[in-house]
Write an enzyme that holds these catalytic residues in place. Structure first.
Site, mmCIF file in Angstrom:
data_model
loop_
_atom_site.group_PDB
_atom_site.id
_atom_site.type_symbol
_atom_site.label_atom_id
_atom_site.label_comp_id
_atom_site.label_asym_id
_atom_site.label_seq_id
_atom_site.Cartn_x
_atom_site.Cartn_y
_atom_site.Cartn_z
ATOM 1 N N GLY A 123 0.806 -1.212 0.000
ATOM 2 C CA GLY A 123 0.000 0.000 0.000
ATOM 3 C C GLY A 123 0.836 1.257 0.000
ATOM 4 O O GLY A 123 1.188 1.794 -1.051
ATOM 5 N N VAL A 124 1.208 1.755 1.191
ATOM 6 C CA VAL A 124 1.925 3.028 1.314
ATOM 7 C C VAL A 124 3.433 2.821 1.354
ATOM 8 O O VAL A 124 4.178 3.339 0.517
ATOM 9 C CB VAL A 124 1.443 3.797 2.562
ATOM 10 C CG1 VAL A 124 2.243 5.078 2.747
ATOM 11 C CG2 VAL A 124 -0.046 4.122 2.448
ATOM 12 N N ASP B 72 -2.064 0.262 9.979
ATOM 13 C CA ASP B 72 -2.243 -0.071 11.396
ATOM 14 C C ASP B 72 -3.528 -0.860 11.627
ATOM 15 O O ASP B 72 -3.533 -1.851 12.364
ATOM 16 C CB ASP B 72 -2.257 1.211 12.240
ATOM 17 C CG ASP B 72 -0.928 1.945 12.198
ATOM 18 O OD1 ASP B 72 0.116 1.273 12.119
ATOM 19 O OD2 ASP B 72 -0.932 3.184 12.242
ATOM 20 N N HIS C 249 6.408 1.486 11.941
ATOM 21 C CA HIS C 249 5.607 2.365 12.792
ATOM 22 C C HIS C 249 5.452 1.650 14.125
ATOM 23 O O HIS C 249 5.257 0.433 14.166
ATOM 24 C CB HIS C 249 4.240 2.594 12.137
ATOM 25 C CG HIS C 249 3.392 3.668 12.759
ATOM 26 N ND1 HIS C 249 3.926 4.686 13.519
ATOM 27 C CD2 HIS C 249 2.059 3.876 12.731
ATOM 28 C CE1 HIS C 249 2.936 5.491 13.907
ATOM 29 N NE2 HIS C 249 1.799 5.005 13.462
ATOM 30 N N GLY D 193 6.263 6.388 1.528
ATOM 31 C CA GLY D 193 6.891 5.395 0.673
ATOM 32 C C GLY D 193 7.206 5.934 -0.703
ATOM 33 O O GLY D 193 8.217 5.577 -1.311
ATOM 34 N N GLU E 237 0.469 33.423 -2.430
ATOM 35 C CA GLU E 237 1.053 33.954 -1.196
ATOM 36 C C GLU E 237 0.999 32.951 -0.046
ATOM 37 O O GLU E 237 1.810 33.011 0.869
ATOM 38 C CB GLU E 237 0.335 35.247 -0.779
ATOM 39 C CG GLU E 237 0.647 36.442 -1.661
ATOM 40 C CD GLU E 237 2.104 36.877 -1.585
ATOM 41 O OE1 GLU E 237 2.793 36.546 -0.594
ATOM 42 O OE2 GLU E 237 2.572 37.533 -2.535
ATOM 43 N N GLU F 178 4.482 30.137 -2.864
ATOM 44 C CA GLU F 178 5.766 30.746 -2.503
ATOM 45 C C GLU F 178 6.457 29.944 -1.406
ATOM 46 O O GLU F 178 7.681 29.789 -1.407
ATOM 47 C CB GLU F 178 5.565 32.198 -2.049
ATOM 48 C CG GLU F 178 6.875 32.916 -1.802
ATOM 49 C CD GLU F 178 6.700 34.411 -1.549
ATOM 50 O OE1 GLU F 178 7.715 35.060 -1.225
ATOM 51 O OE2 GLU F 178 5.571 34.917 -1.661
#
Length: 349
Positions: free
Chosen positions: A39-40, A101, A125, A154, A245, A249
């Site tokens: 997944g991640v 998790d 984790h 990842g 702004e 930036e």
């Protein structure tokens, strides 16, 4: 391991110079690394390990077709280097437990019987172990339990690896049953592409991680962006001006300077008007937000934040609800403006 001084405080760190890739490969030469979850973190860590020459396989539930197909697209071969989760865990000697998790809670009863003596269980984790009374993830006593936690997504880990760079990672040893837990952790940390590894504990990692994600990394920064954008819009500024702004930036000009040499160097490369205003307003923003961070940390330390995450992420309709929330964020005026601004960057024209 080296001891380096950070701001007057000594910390234990591991660098690529003292633990080079060749040493990492030697340490893990007889190991089969099974990456569970695509997944991640799974894609980046597994591909980096594979590209660095380690013996890697992937475990992914075939019924989650999107993740399975992504793994196939990244070159993992069903029946050779890509397997259903239980089969991968059986084959592996080091199990990188990289599902979410909430998914760890569901998957753990299926793989716990396969965590036989001498294997290593690896996390990125500290959640599952730190809150084990809530997750019921209690490892057998005869396996190593280690952690390498890259301080980035990842996707970032993989991109920086391909650029010849690295994401710094923390490491921790929760259980050393074999006497090799630390070397295994160091080798994996170098293997996944860490810039350097700094020492922590599972508890400290999850406390800092949950606070950071909800704070300056994601939650607080979105809240600050939105508040400033709204004030500018309410006072007659156009969407383009307000977004440039507020976000453009910062991300395209100032943060690269900050990352390069620190906050003081960024200040030194801005106008004296900007410097004066930043120094004057730093205090009020600090005083306004510190109580929020203190409340956030208390909620993390008490376990309340973890329980909210478990309860929410375990709901059957969690993904549908999440997509609605992300859709609302994506379709807000500020981020619709952002999509146009990004398209107008010189490299995209």
């Amino acid at each position: 391991m080296a001891v380096l001084n950070f701001g007057g405080v000594d910390e234990n760190v591991v660098t690529r110079e003292e633990f080079p890739l060749a040493k990492a490969l030697e340490v893990l030469k007889d190991e089969v690394i099974a990456v569970v979850g695509y997944g991640v973190q799974g894609p980046g860590q597994s591909q980096n390990l594979r590209d660095n020459g380690f013996n890697v396989i992937v475990g992914q539930a075939p019924e989650f077709k999107r993740e399975w197909d992504k793994a196939v697209g990244d070159g993992w071969v069903p029946g050779k280097t890509l397997f259903p989760i239980e089969e991968a865990v059986e084959k592996g000697s080091i199990i990188l437990f990289l599902v979410s998790d909430a998914a760890q809670i569901a998957v753990w009863p299926r793989i716990k019987p396969l965590m036989t003596k001498g294997k290593a269980l690896y996390f990125s984790h500290g959640f599952g172990i730190t809150y084990k009374e809530r997750t019921n993830i209690i490892p057998p006593a005869d396996i190593d339990v280690i952690m390498v936690a890259p301080k980035g997504s990842g996707t970032t880990l993989r991109r920086m690896f391909l650029q010849g760079r690295g994401v710094n990672s923390s490491y921790a040893i929760f259980q050393d049953a074999t006497g090799r837990a630390k070397d295994r952790a160091f080798a994996l940390g170098i293997g996944v592409g860490s810039g350097y590894l700094f020492e922590t504990t599972f508890k400290r990692e999850v406390y800092s991680d949950l606070t950071g994600e909800r704070g300056t990394l994601m939650g607080a920064i979105q809240g600050l962006f939105l508040a400033q954008y709204e004030v500018l819009r309410e006072n007659g500024h156009t969407p383009s001006e307000a977004f440039n702004e507020t976000v453009e930036e910062l991300t395209q000009s100032l943060m690269p300077l900050f990352a390069e040499n620190g906050m003081d160097w960024m200040y030194a490369n801005c106008s004296t008007t900007a410097q004066r205003g930043a120094l004057d307003w730093m205090g009020p923003f600090h005083d306004a937000t510190k109580p929020v961070f203190e409340k956030l940390y208390r909620e993390v330390a008490s376990g309340n934040e973890a329980q909210r995450s478990i309860d929410t992420n375990s709901k059957p309709d969690y993904r549908e609800g999440l997509e609605k929330e992300l859709k609302a964020l994506r379709e807000s005026e500020m981020w619709r403006t952002g999509a146009v601004v990004r398209q107008l960057r010189p490299e995209n024209i």
